[in-house]
Design a protein around this motif. Structure first.
Motif, PDB file in Angstrom:
ATOM      1  N   HIS A   1     -43.654  19.254 -33.072  1.00  0.00           N
ATOM      2  CA  HIS A   1     -43.423  20.503 -33.804  1.00  0.00           C
ATOM      3  C   HIS A   1     -42.194  20.416 -34.712  1.00  0.00           C
ATOM      4  O   HIS A   1     -41.068  20.292 -34.232  1.00  0.00           O
ATOM      5  CB  HIS A   1     -43.269  21.651 -32.801  1.00  0.00           C
ATOM      6  CG  HIS A   1     -43.094  22.982 -33.444  1.00  0.00           C
ATOM      7  ND1 HIS A   1     -44.009  24.008 -33.316  1.00  0.00           N
ATOM      8  CD2 HIS A   1     -42.114  23.461 -34.248  1.00  0.00           C
ATOM      9  CE1 HIS A   1     -43.586  25.047 -34.003  1.00  0.00           C
ATOM     10  NE2 HIS A   1     -42.432  24.755 -34.577  1.00  0.00           N
TER      11      HIS A   1
ATOM     12  N   HIS B   1     -48.666  17.394 -30.511  1.00  0.00           N
ATOM     13  CA  HIS B   1     -48.118  17.751 -31.819  1.00  0.00           C
ATOM     14  C   HIS B   1     -46.596  17.706 -31.731  1.00  0.00           C
ATOM     15  O   HIS B   1     -46.013  18.106 -30.726  1.00  0.00           O
ATOM     16  CB  HIS B   1     -48.596  19.158 -32.210  1.00  0.00           C
ATOM     17  CG  HIS B   1     -47.856  19.733 -33.371  1.00  0.00           C
ATOM     18  ND1 HIS B   1     -47.846  19.132 -34.607  1.00  0.00           N
ATOM     19  CD2 HIS B   1     -47.094  20.852 -33.492  1.00  0.00           C
ATOM     20  CE1 HIS B   1     -47.094  19.863 -35.431  1.00  0.00           C
ATOM     21  NE2 HIS B   1     -46.632  20.905 -34.786  1.00  0.00           N
TER      22      HIS B   1
ATOM     23  N   HIS C   1     -45.927  29.493 -37.954  1.00  0.00           N
ATOM     24  CA  HIS C   1     -45.383  28.132 -38.079  1.00  0.00           C
ATOM     25  C   HIS C   1     -46.192  27.332 -39.095  1.00  0.00           C
ATOM     26  O   HIS C   1     -47.418  27.343 -39.060  1.00  0.00           O
ATOM     27  CB  HIS C   1     -45.406  27.432 -36.725  1.00  0.00           C
ATOM     28  CG  HIS C   1     -45.105  25.965 -36.802  1.00  0.00           C
ATOM     29  ND1 HIS C   1     -43.989  25.471 -37.447  1.00  0.00           N
ATOM     30  CD2 HIS C   1     -45.772  24.880 -36.341  1.00  0.00           C
ATOM     31  CE1 HIS C   1     -43.999  24.145 -37.370  1.00  0.00           C
ATOM     32  NE2 HIS C   1     -45.064  23.758 -36.705  1.00  0.00           N
TER      33      HIS C   1
ATOM     34  N   HIS D   1     -45.661  19.356 -28.084  1.00  0.00           N
ATOM     35  CA  HIS D   1     -46.536  20.091 -27.161  1.00  0.00           C
ATOM     36  C   HIS D   1     -47.988  19.761 -27.450  1.00  0.00           C
ATOM     37  O   HIS D   1     -48.339  19.354 -28.554  1.00  0.00           O
ATOM     38  CB  HIS D   1     -46.288  21.601 -27.264  1.00  0.00           C
ATOM     39  CG  HIS D   1     -46.511  22.203 -28.632  1.00  0.00           C
ATOM     40  ND1 HIS D   1     -47.760  22.537 -29.111  1.00  0.00           N
ATOM     41  CD2 HIS D   1     -45.650  22.547 -29.622  1.00  0.00           C
ATOM     42  CE1 HIS D   1     -47.644  23.065 -30.320  1.00  0.00           C
ATOM     43  NE2 HIS D   1     -46.377  23.075 -30.665  1.00  0.00           N
TER      44      HIS D   1
ATOM     45  N   HIS E   1     -50.127  28.687 -38.714  1.00  0.00           N
ATOM     46  CA  HIS E   1     -50.709  29.593 -37.729  1.00  0.00           C
ATOM     47  C   HIS E   1     -49.658  30.411 -36.990  1.00  0.00           C
ATOM     48  O   HIS E   1     -48.485  30.034 -36.924  1.00  0.00           O
ATOM     49  CB  HIS E   1     -51.526  28.793 -36.698  1.00  0.00           C
ATOM     50  CG  HIS E   1     -50.731  27.796 -35.903  1.00  0.00           C
ATOM     51  ND1 HIS E   1     -50.155  28.098 -34.692  1.00  0.00           N
ATOM     52  CD2 HIS E   1     -50.419  26.487 -36.140  1.00  0.00           C
ATOM     53  CE1 HIS E   1     -49.531  27.023 -34.218  1.00  0.00           C
ATOM     54  NE2 HIS E   1     -49.665  26.024 -35.080  1.00  0.00           N
TER      55      HIS E   1
ATOM     56  N   TRP F   1     -39.575  20.083 -30.788  1.00  0.00           N
ATOM     57  CA  TRP F   1     -40.208  19.950 -29.483  1.00  0.00           C
ATOM     58  C   TRP F   1     -41.589  19.374 -29.691  1.00  0.00           C
ATOM     59  O   TRP F   1     -42.072  19.310 -30.827  1.00  0.00           O
ATOM     60  CB  TRP F   1     -40.210  21.265 -28.711  1.00  0.00           C
ATOM     61  CG  TRP F   1     -40.854  22.462 -29.360  1.00  0.00           C
ATOM     62  CD1 TRP F   1     -40.563  23.000 -30.582  1.00  0.00           C
ATOM     63  CD2 TRP F   1     -41.886  23.284 -28.799  1.00  0.00           C
ATOM     64  NE1 TRP F   1     -41.331  24.118 -30.807  1.00  0.00           N
ATOM     65  CE2 TRP F   1     -42.156  24.312 -29.733  1.00  0.00           C
ATOM     66  CE3 TRP F   1     -42.599  23.283 -27.601  1.00  0.00           C
ATOM     67  CZ2 TRP F   1     -43.120  25.312 -29.511  1.00  0.00           C
ATOM     68  CZ3 TRP F   1     -43.548  24.273 -27.374  1.00  0.00           C
ATOM     69  CH2 TRP F   1     -43.794  25.269 -28.324  1.00  0.00           C
TER      70      TRP F   1
ATOM     71  N   HIS G   1     -51.613  20.447 -28.536  1.00  0.00           N
ATOM     72  CA  HIS G   1     -52.179  21.413 -29.483  1.00  0.00           C
ATOM     73  C   HIS G   1     -53.641  21.670 -29.133  1.00  0.00           C
ATOM     74  O   HIS G   1     -54.386  22.244 -29.910  1.00  0.00           O
ATOM     75  CB  HIS G   1     -52.045  20.881 -30.919  1.00  0.00           C
ATOM     76  CG  HIS G   1     -51.688  21.903 -31.943  1.00  0.00           C
ATOM     77  ND1 HIS G   1     -52.566  22.862 -32.388  1.00  0.00           N
ATOM     78  CD2 HIS G   1     -50.542  22.132 -32.626  1.00  0.00           C
ATOM     79  CE1 HIS G   1     -51.985  23.607 -33.305  1.00  0.00           C
ATOM     80  NE2 HIS G   1     -50.744  23.197 -33.462  1.00  0.00           N
TER      81      HIS G   1
ATOM     82  N   HIS H   1     -47.889  31.305 -33.738  1.00  0.00           N
ATOM     83  CA  HIS H   1     -47.661  30.398 -32.614  1.00  0.00           C
ATOM     84  C   HIS H   1     -47.837  31.085 -31.266  1.00  0.00           C
ATOM     85  O   HIS H   1     -47.621  30.474 -30.218  1.00  0.00           O
ATOM     86  CB  HIS H   1     -46.279  29.747 -32.717  1.00  0.00           C
ATOM     87  CG  HIS H   1     -46.229  28.339 -32.188  1.00  0.00           C
ATOM     88  ND1 HIS H   1     -46.392  28.040 -30.850  1.00  0.00           N
ATOM     89  CD2 HIS H   1     -46.073  27.148 -32.808  1.00  0.00           C
ATOM     90  CE1 HIS H   1     -46.298  26.733 -30.679  1.00  0.00           C
ATOM     91  NE2 HIS H   1     -46.107  26.166 -31.854  1.00  0.00           N
TER      92      HIS H   1
ATOM     93  N   HIS I   1     -46.954  23.541 -40.485  1.00  0.00           N
ATOM     94  CA  HIS I   1     -46.844  22.111 -40.184  1.00  0.00           C
ATOM     95  C   HIS I   1     -46.470  21.326 -41.446  1.00  0.00           C
ATOM     96  O   HIS I   1     -46.802  21.732 -42.561  1.00  0.00           O
ATOM     97  CB  HIS I   1     -48.190  21.567 -39.675  1.00  0.00           C
ATOM     98  CG  HIS I   1     -48.558  22.006 -38.292  1.00  0.00           C
ATOM     99  ND1 HIS I   1     -49.165  21.182 -37.381  1.00  0.00           N
ATOM    100  CD2 HIS I   1     -48.414  23.196 -37.653  1.00  0.00           C
ATOM    101  CE1 HIS I   1     -49.376  21.828 -36.251  1.00  0.00           C
ATOM    102  NE2 HIS I   1     -48.942  23.063 -36.387  1.00  0.00           N
TER     103      HIS I   1
HETATM  104 CU1  C2O Z   1     -45.829  24.107 -32.333  1.00  0.00          CU
HETATM  105 CU2  C2O Z   1     -49.188  24.094 -34.586  1.00  0.00          CU
HETATM  106  O1  C2O Z   1     -47.511  24.100 -33.478  1.00  0.00           O
END
Ligand code: C2O
Length: 602
Positions: free
Chosen positions: A114, A112, A476, A156, A535, A154, A158, A537, A478
């Motif tokens: 972010h 993902h 957070h 990451h 959601h 960033w 998911h 985080h 999206h």
């Molecule tokens: Cu850094 Cu769903 O996110």
């Protein structure tokens, strides 16, 4: 009767699972995994992009589990190109990113990006069960999207808690029209993060075990830019632990100015960030430039999970070494009760690095920390981060949602979090955006899909978050940034007075802390058809179900065409999944299945 059988089966499975986990940890000691150490790019200024824009920039990310020892203690790390944190991705606003991900990590994975909007490319948002199927082991998948925004981001995994195991990296988008471009000479990135010595699979099993009464697993270290200094006396015998990890060090020249982009990539904790003797001028919050006012100069910055700030540091102090400090804020954590996983960790809450002036020699800093108290676990004061240009929030709300953050124990006494009493359960092999494209109506979804939809083009969506829990939740969104029109104490609608809404110049960001027993009201424009996760985080809370899916303009979205390779991924995942039913090869998947079973019991 049937319920009983399910519970017994659940416990049996859990026991098998713990046994499997134990072997996994045991095998970490063997030399099965390759040991790596690479010097991180994070201690160098960002390299200048040479090719002119708009350009298409290609990256290749290989996901692989290797042994690394970021804080001295060696453990298997879900690395990207053998590194933790993963490699830097950068581009200019307007560029296209083509990022090929090869998954050699043994587990399925997704990436993902972010904070990236993914306009017209919801299927590259990287959320398993919502926007794509997971990328199975030994499979490559290419993310391909244009970036029509700028800022500090960033990337990451998911997929389950993989990012906490190391699967994170930095994504920087430069703005050709950056009003601060001439206010600094060099551009640095600093990540701050909690770090765990155990892989997350066994931690999640314990966190989600029936009758568990503790809080989230306690971390073992705090890292600055992927480097920590663990007191190895806490390491179990037989494990490799290096007491002499050099401190994370950033070099500056007296008389120059530096942009530092600070990213909190933690699973759980809030940090304060500061550099002794150097006030920091905030210029960017999560892709929005900040107004040039005196309030924007701060000494200590609280930064919650997944948040980002850019600051300018003026290297105008005597040539010397100064501490860079990333301290975990204790008041944002619940009490350290002895029923909490890893409660007896020997973590040092106060990580330090060094700001080294060229010519200062190598003696330890003697600088002292700025005083700081954060009575409640709050965001940086709004007066410090007003948008560069006032950007009024829309006043005509077209869709109004109220999300209560709830905690409940299911029939098996597993503690779960939820939105409006419903704990989210991802269905990895049938992502929501695919279902919307197949003309399914989100109002027919299972309750545990936490699907909230709205269909008015460019309407104004308002979400009121009510947190009547004794825990803090960094939320957070999206696919968007949002205006924070209100926030404060009290977790009931009666605590919120619409006359106090700030529509004139509210803070804009993509991740907001909702402290315990408080509320926030956010607004955003429905300008991005797709399925967007919203959601907390804190990764432990994600796995406990604190996730909603926002189904944005389904009528329009269902008429789009899903790229062939995104569709094909689901077939690949299905066949992978069928061949890997055994617990030994897919601990995380099994855990999710187990959870799903628990929910069935409920
Ligand atoms: Cu850094 Cu769903 O996110």
């Amino acid at each position: 009767m049937k319920f009983k059988i399910f519970s017994i089966l659940g416990i049996t499975l859990l026991c098998c699972f713990l046994a499997v986990t134990a072997t996994l940890i045991e095998s970490d000691k063997s030399n099965k995994l390759e040991s790596r150490s690479t010097k991180s790019y994070l201690f160098d200024p960002l390299p200048k992009l040479t090719e002119s824009s708009p350009a298409t920039r290609y990256y290749h990310l290989e996901l692989k589990v290797v042994k690394l020892s970021p804080d001295g203690y060696e453990r298997p790390v879900w690395s990207v190109n053998d590194q933790y944190p993963g490699p830097l991705i950068q581009c200019n606003k307007g560029d296209r990113l083509v990022i090929n991900v090869t998954n050699n990590s043994e587990d399925p994975a997704t990436i993902h990006w972010h904070g990236i909007f993914q306009h017209n490319t919801n299927w590259y948002d990287g959320v398993p069960g919502q926007t794509q199927c997971p990328i199975p082991n030994r499979v490559s998948f290419t993310y391909n999207y244009t970036v029509d925004q700028f800022g500090t981001f960033w990337y990451h995994s998911h997929f389950l808690a993989q990012y906490v195991d190391g699967l994170v990296g930095v994504l920087i988008v430069h703005d050709p029209d950056d009003p601060y471009r001439n206010s600094y000479h060099e551009d640095y990135v600093i990540t701050v993060s909690d770090w765990y010595h155990s892989p997350t699979a066994p931690l999640l099993v314990q966190r989600l075990a029936p009758h568990y009464t503790g809080f989230n697993p306690y971390p073992d270290s705090a890292l600055i830019s992927g480097v920590g200094q663990y007191n190895c006396s806490g390491a179990p015998a037989g494990y490799y632990c290096n007491r002499n990890v050099p401190p994370p060090t950033y070099n500056v020249n007296k008389g120059k100015k530096y942009r530092f982009r600070i990213i909190n990539t933690s699973a759980y904790v809030t940090f304060t960030f500061s550099i002794d003797n150097h006030p920091l001028k905030v210029i960017e919050v999560e892709g929005t430039h900040v107004k040039n006012v005196s309030a924007a100069t701060v000494t200590v910055i609280p930064i919650h999970v997944a948040q980002r700030y850019s600051v300018i540091l003026d290297a105008n102090q005597p040539v010397d070494n100064y501490y860079i400090r990333a301290s975990i804020i204790d008041s944002c954590l619940p009490p350290r009760t002895n029923d909490t996983i890893n409660y007896n960790s020997s973590i040092n809450f106060n990580a330090t690095g060094i700001l080294h002036y060229q010519g200062a020699g190598s003696k330890k800093p003697t600088s002292t920390a700025y005083p700081f108290t954060i009575p409640l676990c709050q965001d940086l004061n709004a007066s410090a981060i007003r948008p560069y240009k006032d950007s009024p929030a829309p006043s005509n709300v077209t869709n109004d949602f109220v999300f209560n953050i709830t905690f409940a124990r299911n029939d098996d006494d597993v503690g779960l979090l939820g939105i409006n009493n419903s704990s989210f359960v991802p269905v990895f092999n049938n992502p929501t955006n695919l279902r919307i494209m197949l003309q399914e109506n989100f109002t027919d979804f299972d309750k545990n899909q936490n699907a909230y939809g709205y269909d008015i083009p460019n309407g104004c969506v308002q979400i009121t978050l009510l947190n009547n829990q004794p825990a803090n939740h960094p939320f957070h969104l999206h696919g968007h940034t949002f205006w924070i029109v209100a926030s404060g104490l009290g977790a009931f609608l009666s605590n919120i007075s619409t006359s106090e809404y700030n529509l004139k110049n509210p803070v804009i960001r993509d991740t907001i802390i909702i402290p315990e027993f408080s509320h926030a009201v956010i607004r955003y424009l429905a300008d991005n058809p797709g399925v967007w996760a919203f959601h907390c985080h804190i990764e432990w809370h994600v796995e406990m179900g604190l996730v909603a899916q926002l189904i944005e303009r389904p009528t329009e979205f269902s008429n789009r065409t899903l790229p062939e390779d995104v569709r094909a991924l689901c077939l690949q995942y299905d066949s992978y999944y069928k061949n890997h039913k055994r617990l030994t090869t897919l601990p995380r998947d099994s855990m999710v299945k187990r959870l799903r079973m628990f929910k069935k019991v409920k």
